[in-house]
Scaffold this active site. Structure first.
Site, PDB file in Angstrom:
ATOM      1  N   ILE A   1      -4.106   4.795  -0.694  1.00  0.00           N
ATOM      2  CA  ILE A   1      -4.894   5.390   0.387  1.00  0.00           C
ATOM      3  C   ILE A   1      -5.845   6.456  -0.154  1.00  0.00           C
ATOM      4  O   ILE A   1      -6.910   6.676   0.404  1.00  0.00           O
ATOM      5  CB  ILE A   1      -3.950   5.929   1.487  1.00  0.00           C
ATOM      6  CG1 ILE A   1      -4.387   5.482   2.885  1.00  0.00           C
ATOM      7  CG2 ILE A   1      -3.877   7.413   1.513  1.00  0.00           C
ATOM      8  CD1 ILE A   1      -4.542   4.092   3.189  1.00  0.00           C
TER       9      ILE A   1
ATOM     10  N   GLY B   1      -0.670   4.204  -5.355  1.00  0.00           N
ATOM     11  CA  GLY B   1      -0.456   2.929  -6.038  1.00  0.00           C
ATOM     12  C   GLY B   1       0.814   2.863  -6.855  1.00  0.00           C
ATOM     13  O   GLY B   1       1.174   1.799  -7.348  1.00  0.00           O
TER      14      GLY B   1
ATOM     15  N   LEU C   1       0.831  -1.206   0.000  1.00  0.00           N
ATOM     16  CA  LEU C   1       0.000   0.000   0.000  1.00  0.00           C
ATOM     17  C   LEU C   1       0.864   1.254   0.000  1.00  0.00           C
ATOM     18  O   LEU C   1       1.896   1.302   0.661  1.00  0.00           O
ATOM     19  CB  LEU C   1      -0.865  -0.008   1.271  1.00  0.00           C
ATOM     20  CG  LEU C   1      -1.694   1.229   1.584  1.00  0.00           C
ATOM     21  CD1 LEU C   1      -2.849   1.361   0.591  1.00  0.00           C
ATOM     22  CD2 LEU C   1      -2.217   1.153   3.014  1.00  0.00           C
ATOM     23  N   CYS C   2       0.425   2.271  -0.735  1.00  0.00           N
ATOM     24  CA  CYS C   2       1.045   3.596  -0.675  1.00  0.00           C
ATOM     25  C   CYS C   2      -0.050   4.648  -0.852  1.00  0.00           C
ATOM     26  O   CYS C   2      -1.222   4.376  -0.641  1.00  0.00           O
ATOM     27  CB  CYS C   2       2.162   3.747  -1.704  1.00  0.00           C
ATOM     28  SG  CYS C   2       1.598   3.895  -3.414  1.00  0.00           S
ATOM     29  N   ARG C   3       0.328   5.832  -1.241  1.00  0.00           N
ATOM     30  CA  ARG C   3      -0.634   6.931  -1.386  1.00  0.00           C
ATOM     31  C   ARG C   3      -1.552   6.731  -2.588  1.00  0.00           C
ATOM     32  O   ARG C   3      -2.765   6.852  -2.481  1.00  0.00           O
ATOM     33  CB  ARG C   3       0.116   8.260  -1.507  1.00  0.00           C
ATOM     34  CG  ARG C   3      -0.799   9.462  -1.640  1.00  0.00           C
ATOM     35  CD  ARG C   3       0.027  10.763  -1.637  1.00  0.00           C
ATOM     36  NE  ARG C   3      -0.826  11.887  -1.882  1.00  0.00           N
ATOM     37  CZ  ARG C   3      -1.083  12.381  -3.091  1.00  0.00           C
ATOM     38  NH1 ARG C   3      -0.566  11.824  -4.168  1.00  0.00           N
ATOM     39  NH2 ARG C   3      -1.869  13.417  -3.223  1.00  0.00           N
TER      40      ARG C   3
END
Length: 106
Positions: free
Chosen positions: A97, A73, A69-71
């Protein structure tokens, strides 16, 4: 689920909102500490910033699926591709996110 052919092989990706349907997922959030403090993360996610992943491979299980997961993708895609090359069973959480509709935890 989408499959991508990368220079390292095949990689999988799902929309971030599908994570809530998965029983007991192992999620790694690769954003920076400041991003987690600002926005929060998915409940139970393990925080390993992108640049520290190579030094923290001992914290990443090889015997189960790992969701990255990141901000948005993009960073998670890069980390997922890297871990896939090393033999990990990884799935990128597309949209990150920013697109996650569930509750976030700080």
């Amino acid at each position: 689920m989408k499959y991508f052919k990368t220079k390292w092989g095949k990689m999988r990706e799902i929309n971030v909102n599908e994570i809530d349907k998965i029983k007991d997922p192992y999620i790694i959030d690769v954003r920076e500490e400041s991003e987690l403090l600002e926005a929060g993360t998915i409940n139970g996610a393990v925080h390993i910033p992108m640049m520290t992943v190579p030094n923290n491979l001992n914290k990443i299980p090889k015997d189960r699926e790992v969701y990255i997961l990141c901000r948005s993708g993009r960073r998670s895609y890069e980390v997922a591709a890297y871990l896939s090359e090393l033999g990990y069973d990884v799935i990128n959480l597309e949209g990150g996110i920013l697109e996650y509709k569930g509750k976030l935890y700080k």
